[in-house]
Design a protein around this motif. Structure first.
Motif, PDB file in Angstrom:
ATOM      1  N   UNK A   1       0.629  -0.845  -0.337  1.00  0.00           N
ATOM      2  CA  UNK A   1       0.569   0.507  -0.133  1.00  0.00           C
ATOM      3  C   UNK A   1       0.931   1.000   0.443  1.00  0.00           C
ATOM      4  N   UNK A   2       2.329   1.774   0.184  1.00  0.00           N
ATOM      5  CA  UNK A   2       2.692   2.242   0.686  1.00  0.00           C
ATOM      6  C   UNK A   2       3.452   2.796  -0.473  1.00  0.00           C
ATOM      7  N   UNK A   3       3.898   2.027  -1.392  1.00  0.00           N
ATOM      8  CA  UNK A   3       4.161   1.727  -3.243  1.00  0.00           C
ATOM      9  C   UNK A   3       3.205   1.682  -3.655  1.00  0.00           C
ATOM     10  N   UNK A   4       2.078   1.721  -3.116  1.00  0.00           N
ATOM     11  CA  UNK A   4       0.964   1.776  -4.397  1.00  0.00           C
ATOM     12  C   UNK A   4       0.648   3.512  -3.589  1.00  0.00           C
ATOM     13  N   UNK A   5       0.546   3.869  -2.776  1.00  0.00           N
ATOM     14  CA  UNK A   5       0.582   5.261  -2.416  1.00  0.00           C
ATOM     15  C   UNK A   5       1.583   6.142  -3.482  1.00  0.00           C
ATOM     16  N   UNK A   6       2.578   5.784  -3.491  1.00  0.00           N
ATOM     17  CA  UNK A   6       3.862   6.331  -3.507  1.00  0.00           C
ATOM     18  C   UNK A   6       3.541   7.313  -5.860  1.00  0.00           C
ATOM     19  N   UNK A   7       3.556   5.254  -6.304  1.00  0.00           N
ATOM     20  CA  UNK A   7       3.339   5.497  -7.986  1.00  0.00           C
ATOM     21  C   UNK A   7       2.325   5.813  -8.311  1.00  0.00           C
ATOM     22  N   UNK A   8       1.262   5.249  -7.276  1.00  0.00           N
ATOM     23  CA  UNK A   8      -0.318   5.933  -8.157  1.00  0.00           C
ATOM     24  C   UNK A   8      -0.935   7.473  -7.467  1.00  0.00           C
ATOM     25  N   UNK A   9       0.040   8.044  -6.346  1.00  0.00           N
ATOM     26  CA  UNK A   9      -0.694   9.634  -5.231  1.00  0.00           C
ATOM     27  C   UNK A   9       0.535  10.748  -6.036  1.00  0.00           C
ATOM     28  N   UNK A  10       1.125  10.312  -5.292  1.00  0.00           N
ATOM     29  CA  UNK A  10       2.517  10.751  -4.864  1.00  0.00           C
ATOM     30  C   UNK A  10       3.102  11.318  -5.529  1.00  0.00           C
TER      31      UNK A  10
END
Length: 193
Positions: free
Chosen positions: A157-166
């Motif tokens: 989920x942290x990775x998805x936050x980085x690549x898909x949001x941040x």
């Protein structure tokens, strides 16, 4: 017993930094927690799910520490202790370097600078790297399957936050400046040559 003390100290330092920073920013009128706020669709899903994963892995980590689960070989537990302490140091350095630009989640209304100095010269996402190291280290010291599943879930989920949001937000906000930074510094650790 020493692994328990190391873990508790790492958790206190890590989350102490997190909440002290939030309170300090609140006194300045800064809303630090932006998770899920002002977002819709997949971005909101990722942020809200990431927050839930963070709470769950935190709770499972504490329970595992106090129950002293998972008696692994000493070398594995020592590696875990080093990762937890290292992750805490990385996280604190990230929050310190960001100063008042630091947010939990992406804020489309707050205008902040693109931070590329300090620890951000060797990692574009040191705060997330700190979370990952803290929880993987805890897992190595106090292994159990529930903690393992929640740790993997949180890291994803942290990775998805980085690549898909941040990263999308930073590219849209800072354009070429962020693209150039992205070309020089790796997502988690290292510089590109």
């Amino acid at each position: 017993m020493e692994f328990k003390l190391i873990s508790i100290a790492a958790f206190i330092a890590f989350y102490g930094c997190y909440f002290i920073k939030m309170l300090a920013q609140k006194k300045k009128g800064i809303q630090t927690d932006q998770i899920g706020k002002g977002k819709a669709g997949f971005a909101k899903f990722v942020e809200v799910t990431m927050k839930a994963a963070a709470v769950l892995v935190f709770a499972a980590g504490l329970i595992s520490i106090f129950m002293e689960t998972g008696y692994r070989p000493a070398v594995v537990r020592i590696m875990g202790a080093a990762m937890s302490v290292g992750g805490t140091i990385v996280f604190i350095a990230a929050v310190w370097t960001m100063r008042d630009s630091w947010r939990a989640g992406v804020s489309k209304t707050d205008k902040t600078a693109l931070v590329t100095n300090g620890i951000y010269q060797i990692s574009r996402n040191p705060a997330f790297l700190g979370f990952d190291l803290l929880y993987i280290g805890t897992l190595l010291m106090f292994f159990n399957w529930i903690l393992c599943g929640l740790t993997v879930f949180a890291v994803i989920m942290y990775h998805l936050q980085i690549v898909n949001v941040e990263e999308d937000f930073l590219l849209a906000t800072f354009g070429k400046e962020y693209q150039q930074y992205k070309e020089k510094v790796c997502r988690y650790i290292g510089r590109k040559w």
